[in-house]
Design an enzyme around this catalytic site. Structure first.
Site, mmCIF file in Angstrom:
data_model
loop_
_atom_site.group_PDB
_atom_site.id
_atom_site.type_symbol
_atom_site.label_atom_id
_atom_site.label_comp_id
_atom_site.label_asym_id
_atom_site.label_seq_id
_atom_site.Cartn_x
_atom_site.Cartn_y
_atom_site.Cartn_z
ATOM 1 N N ASP A 184 -17.766 -19.424 7.815
ATOM 2 C CA ASP A 184 -18.792 -20.272 8.425
ATOM 3 C C ASP A 184 -19.169 -19.861 9.843
ATOM 4 O OD1 ASP A 184 -16.282 -21.084 9.329
ATOM 5 O OD2 ASP A 184 -16.842 -23.190 9.510
ATOM 6 N N GLU A 217 -10.135 -9.865 3.358
ATOM 7 C CA GLU A 217 -10.342 -9.124 4.610
ATOM 8 C C GLU A 217 -9.451 -7.894 4.723
ATOM 9 O OE1 GLU A 217 -11.725 -13.320 5.349
ATOM 10 O OE2 GLU A 217 -9.912 -12.417 4.477
ATOM 11 N N HIS A 249 -11.381 -26.233 13.204
ATOM 12 C CA HIS A 249 -10.689 -25.551 12.120
ATOM 13 C C HIS A 249 -10.595 -24.057 12.426
ATOM 14 C CE1 HIS A 249 -14.972 -25.166 11.198
ATOM 15 N NE2 HIS A 249 -14.690 -24.121 10.450
ATOM 16 N N HIS A 250 -9.646 -23.380 11.831
ATOM 17 C CA HIS A 250 -9.355 -21.964 12.038
ATOM 18 C C HIS A 250 -8.804 -21.680 13.432
ATOM 19 C CE1 HIS A 250 -11.243 -21.568 8.261
ATOM 20 N NE2 HIS A 250 -12.410 -21.075 8.613
ATOM 21 N N GLY A 287 1.024 4.282 6.879
ATOM 22 C CA GLY A 287 1.745 4.136 5.611
ATOM 23 C C GLY A 287 1.750 2.736 5.041
ATOM 24 N N ASP A 302 1.729 2.519 -9.304
ATOM 25 C CA ASP A 302 1.534 1.176 -9.857
ATOM 26 C C ASP A 302 1.936 0.080 -8.886
ATOM 27 O OD1 ASP A 302 4.222 1.848 -10.060
ATOM 28 O OD2 ASP A 302 4.382 1.460 -12.209
ATOM 29 N N ASN A 319 5.131 4.161 -13.094
ATOM 30 C CA ASN A 319 6.537 4.581 -13.132
ATOM 31 C C ASN A 319 7.467 3.432 -12.752
ATOM 32 O OD1 ASN A 319 5.945 4.468 -10.437
ATOM 33 N ND2 ASN A 319 6.465 6.595 -9.971
ATOM 34 N N GLY A 360 7.508 0.817 -10.482
ATOM 35 C CA GLY A 360 7.944 0.289 -9.204
ATOM 36 C C GLY A 360 7.673 1.173 -8.015
ATOM 37 N N GLU A 377 10.391 3.834 -2.026
ATOM 38 C CA GLU A 377 11.467 2.938 -1.596
ATOM 39 C C GLU A 377 12.750 3.243 -2.370
ATOM 40 O OE1 GLU A 377 10.378 1.635 0.846
ATOM 41 O OE2 GLU A 377 8.353 0.877 0.590
#
Length: 561
Positions: free
Chosen positions: A40, A62, A125-126, A409, A439, A466, A468, A472
């Site tokens: 708004d 966003e 608001h916001h 990253g 994925d 694969n 996951g 990591e």
């Protein structure tokens, strides 16, 4: 009787609304697609976008819009995004921080409450409910090269010009607030007749000549010089000078991972990506007695976990704000002028050119002769490399634009970036855009595929399934549940997002023969519509370079005093 404000406005030679002025300046810089999400506090401003010849993209959120503006900027040279105050702009912080860290020029416009509401500290608001309307701008000041709060119509046009100039010259994001009661305020439109000067300031000629002389002295004396090109050569507009240097000297030339695509990889003296997992490249760079390092970003992932051992005594660093010759630094000197003069003054008779290590993009013998139909990483990437074409936005024959986010990253970045890159490519003449994404990453930002469909974009999307978060797993927790994800029927998202057989096609690939047949299909390669490939690879498999980076990251994480 006229008010003081009316007198000031009537003195304008060519009054235009501030929002129109802002968007016309953005159009002037080359932007055609504006990303963002309506709210708004920015709605009236959005009405001006089509009036000046810009197109509103409209993203799913966003964060994705920020990634998209980043990807768009890497192809077109600059991107733009509009969010709303507080809830909208805070959702883009991660994306803007990534653009800031990787030197990507993105113009971020935030629709804010009126100047009156801000002056009175109204409970709106916001907001945080504390009357502080500067808190979010203060946050963004840490990840922007310039901030403009357009609160005064008599200063606003000059503020716009300055902040956009800084965005282009410094190659980093800027932040602009546009209060609701300022959108239609009149500013001096005569300024639009003079384009914003985005040329890089010229170096002090005496200092430049001295630095060039020092560089040439060491270069002519070197027995085994090499060239290493990185991301800031792309970001700061010196690729023409780099190409001239590489082609004229014939010196062995390598690129860092973030600099992928900066050098024509069909040149005979191109030696590959400076990846420490490839021993020949590592040895070639480290054995050089003089490395011309152009636009380097020496982060952990960009140097394969700081595994390079290049002495500063053997290095000349070219940057946008300084030149460093061994241990002597020359501040305030931009690399563009220096490189141009080095190329023009170099004595080729004094350049010692050593053989460049051969670049191999072939499938390893063991993989090539194997009857196993499993799509391994060692087989996959050379095979895809054979399929890529010149002018692709992906990797890596001639004129390919490579987009990655090695330094920042942020997981999920590439879906939004691919949407922005595909839009930019469409504006430039429908260059083929190819996205490779895991994925796990895809699940974070997959909604932006619907934006691609909405705008008739035609990327080729490979989702590597694969099970996951592979990077990591390699760093820590190969079998840990926190690195697992819920398996999806990925290709079914295309019809769910509104895709149809008329504008998209989907594929599920589990074997090498299936992928060979797909890549050999001329209709698939023509990329005349969005194509989505669900491609399955083993859970524990990864490219050699990724394994090395993960190993180095794990070692760094575990270090103690």
């Amino acid at each position: 009787m006229e008010s003081h404000g009316d007198i000031r406005t009537s003195a304008l030679k060519n009054p235009v609304d501030l929002a129109e002025y802002l968007f016309r300046r953005i159009h002037e810089l080359g932007v055609r697609g504006v990303h963002g999400v309506p709210g708004d506090y920015n709605l009236v401003a959005l009405d001006y976008i089509p009036k000046v010849g810009l197109n509103w993209v409209g993203n799913c959120n966003e964060l994705n819009a920020g990634y998209a503006a980043d990807g768009y900027a890497r192809v077109k040279g600059v991107g733009a995004i509009v969010t709303t105050f507080g809830v909208g702009e805070l959702s883009i912080v991660n994306a803007q921080a990534g653009a800031y860290s990787e030197f990507v020029p993105v113009i971020h416009i935030v629709g804010t409450p009126s100047t009156i509401s801000q002056r009175d500290g109204m409970l709106l608001h916001h907001t945080l409910g504390n009357g502080d309307f500067n808190v979010f701008a203060n946050m963004f000041s840490q990840i922007s090269v310039a901030v403009a709060r357009l609160n005064d119509p008599y200063e606003a046009a000059a503020q716009v010009d300055y902040v956009l100039q800084q965005c282009m010259i410094k190659g980093r994001p800027v932040y602009i607030t546009l209060p609701t009661d300022m959108v239609q305020k009149k500013v001096e439109g005569e300024r639009l007749k003079t384009p914003i000067d985005v040329r890089i300031p010229k170096n002090n000629p005496d200092v430049e000549d001295y630095v060039v002389g020092v560089i040439l002295k060491y270069l002519h004396a070197a027995k085994n010089p090499t060239i290493l090109v990185d991301a800031c050569a792309i970001r700061h507009g010196v690729l023409d000078e780099v190409h001239e240097l590489v082609e004229k000297t014939k010196l062995p030339t390598f690129v860092a991972p973030m600099g992928k695509g900066a050098v024509d990889e069909t040149l005979p003296n191109y030696g590959g990506v400076g990846d420490a997992s490839l021993q020949g490249i590592k040895e070639a760079v480290e054995s050089s007695d003089l490395v011309l390092s152009i636009g380097a970003i020496k982060s952990d992932f960009n140097t394969s976990g700081f595994s390079y051992q290049i002495s500063q005594l053997s290095t000349i660093d070219f940057h946008s704000t300084f030149i460093k010759v061994k241990y002597s630094e020359y501040p305030g000197i931009h690399m563009k002028g220096v490189l141009r003069k080095v190329v023009s003054c170099i004595d080729l008779g004094k350049i010692n050119v050593q053989p460049t290590p051969p670049v191999s993009n072939t499938i390893p013998e063991a993989e090539r002769t194997s009857r196993d139909q499993t799509i391994t990483q060692a087989w996959l990437w050379p095979r895809l490399g054979q399929w890529l074409e010149a002018d692709d936005v992906g990797e890596f024959p001639k004129n390919v634009i490579a987009i990655s986010q090695v330094l920042w990253g942020s997981i999920g970045y590439t879906v939004g970036a691919a949407q922005g890159a595909a839009l930019a490519a469409k504006e430039l003449g429908n260059r083929r855009v190819i996205l490779f994404i895991g994925d796990g990453s895809f699940q974070l930002t997959c909604q932006e595929v619907s934006t691609m469909i909405r705008h008739g974009l035609k990327p080729v999307i490979f989702v590597l399934c694969n099970d996951g978060y592979t990077i990591e797993r390699l760093i820590h927790g190969m079998n840990a549940s926190y690195n697992d994800i819920q398996p999806w029927h990925y290709k079914d998202l295309i019809p769910a997002f509104g895709g149809s057989p008329a504008n998209s096609k989907t594929f599920q690939i589990r074997t090498r023969n299936e992928l060979d047949n797909l890549l050999g299909d001329k209709e698939f390669s023509a990329a005349k519509y969005l194509q989505f490939v669900e491609l399955y690879t083993p859970k524990r498999d990864a490219p050699a370079a990724l394994k090395l980076v993960a190993e180095r990251a794990a070692e760094t994480n575990e270090k103690v005093e």
